[in-house]
Motif scaffolding. Structure first.
Motif, mmCIF file in Angstrom:
data_model
loop_
_atom_site.group_PDB
_atom_site.id
_atom_site.type_symbol
_atom_site.label_atom_id
_atom_site.label_comp_id
_atom_site.label_asym_id
_atom_site.label_seq_id
_atom_site.Cartn_x
_atom_site.Cartn_y
_atom_site.Cartn_z
ATOM 1 N N CYS A 236 7.840 0.968 8.217
ATOM 2 C CA CYS A 236 6.582 0.908 8.975
ATOM 3 C C CYS A 236 5.487 1.665 8.241
ATOM 4 C CB CYS A 236 6.764 1.493 10.375
ATOM 5 S SG CYS A 236 8.021 0.659 11.373
ATOM 6 N N GLU A 237 5.832 2.824 7.688
ATOM 7 C CA GLU A 237 4.858 3.640 6.970
ATOM 8 C C GLU A 237 4.360 2.918 5.715
ATOM 9 O OE1 GLU A 237 3.421 6.411 8.102
ATOM 10 O OE2 GLU A 237 4.629 6.029 9.878
ATOM 11 N N THR A 238 5.254 2.222 5.028
ATOM 12 C CA THR A 238 4.862 1.472 3.835
ATOM 13 C C THR A 238 3.824 0.414 4.188
ATOM 14 O OG1 THR A 238 7.018 1.843 2.809
ATOM 15 C CG2 THR A 238 5.722 -0.012 1.974
ATOM 16 N N VAL A 239 4.059 -0.298 5.286
ATOM 17 C CA VAL A 239 3.104 -1.324 5.721
ATOM 18 C C VAL A 239 1.791 -0.677 6.147
ATOM 19 C CG1 VAL A 239 2.646 -3.126 7.438
ATOM 20 C CG2 VAL A 239 4.898 -2.981 6.344
ATOM 21 N N ALA A 240 1.858 0.398 6.912
ATOM 22 C CA ALA A 240 0.644 1.084 7.359
ATOM 23 C C ALA A 240 -0.160 1.593 6.165
ATOM 24 C CB ALA A 240 1.003 2.231 8.298
ATOM 25 N N ASP A 241 0.518 2.152 5.179
ATOM 26 C CA ASP A 241 -0.170 2.637 3.973
ATOM 27 C C ASP A 241 -0.897 1.504 3.261
ATOM 28 O OD1 ASP A 241 0.777 5.187 4.484
ATOM 29 O OD2 ASP A 241 2.350 5.110 2.950
ATOM 30 N N ARG A 242 -0.246 0.346 3.156
ATOM 31 C CA ARG A 242 -0.880 -0.788 2.472
ATOM 32 C C ARG A 242 -2.066 -1.318 3.264
ATOM 33 N NH1 ARG A 242 -2.871 -1.995 -1.781
ATOM 34 N NH2 ARG A 242 -2.809 -4.145 -2.465
ATOM 35 N N LEU A 243 -1.960 -1.351 4.579
ATOM 36 C CA LEU A 243 -3.097 -1.772 5.406
ATOM 37 C C LEU A 243 -4.296 -0.864 5.156
ATOM 38 C CD1 LEU A 243 -1.206 -2.517 8.724
ATOM 39 C CD2 LEU A 243 -2.523 -4.182 7.402
ATOM 40 N N GLU A 244 -4.041 0.427 5.068
ATOM 41 C CA GLU A 244 -5.121 1.381 4.821
ATOM 42 C C GLU A 244 -5.683 1.222 3.415
ATOM 43 O OE1 GLU A 244 -3.664 5.237 6.027
ATOM 44 O OE2 GLU A 244 -3.197 4.455 8.017
ATOM 45 N N GLU A 245 -4.817 1.009 2.420
ATOM 46 C CA GLU A 245 -5.288 0.801 1.045
ATOM 47 C C GLU A 245 -6.185 -0.429 0.942
ATOM 48 O OE1 GLU A 245 -1.697 0.477 -1.232
ATOM 49 O OE2 GLU A 245 -1.216 2.603 -1.017
#
Length: 78
Positions: A13-22
């Motif tokens: 989940c954190e990996t996806v959230a990080d990419r959304l923010e990037e």
């Protein structure tokens, strides 16, 4: 608005959230319960209880599995 169904402490989940923010994508986090049996909302939107799940109404997409989600984000938003 894109929704990300996620669980506190879930590395996928954190990996996806990080990419959304990037990618500077506006999204809303929908926090789910730790117990699979308590994830009725995730089951309702995606047909399964695992996370992460992304719901992107703009493109009519609901998908699970972080790798697939990341591929979708790359091909659609990057």
């Amino acid at each position: 608005m894109l929704e990300l169904y996620r669980l506190e402490g879930c590395p996928y989940c954190e990996t996806v959230a990080d990419r959304l923010e990037e990618l500077d994508i506006d999204y809303e986090s929908v926090w789910v319960e730790a117990l699979h049996s308590d994830r009725d909302e995730v089951k309702r939107v995606s047909g399964q209880r695992g996370v992460p799940v992304v719901v992107d109404e703009r493109y009519g997409v609901t998908m699970a599995e972080s790798e697939r989600i990341l591929e979708f984000l790359e091909s659609t938003y990057a």
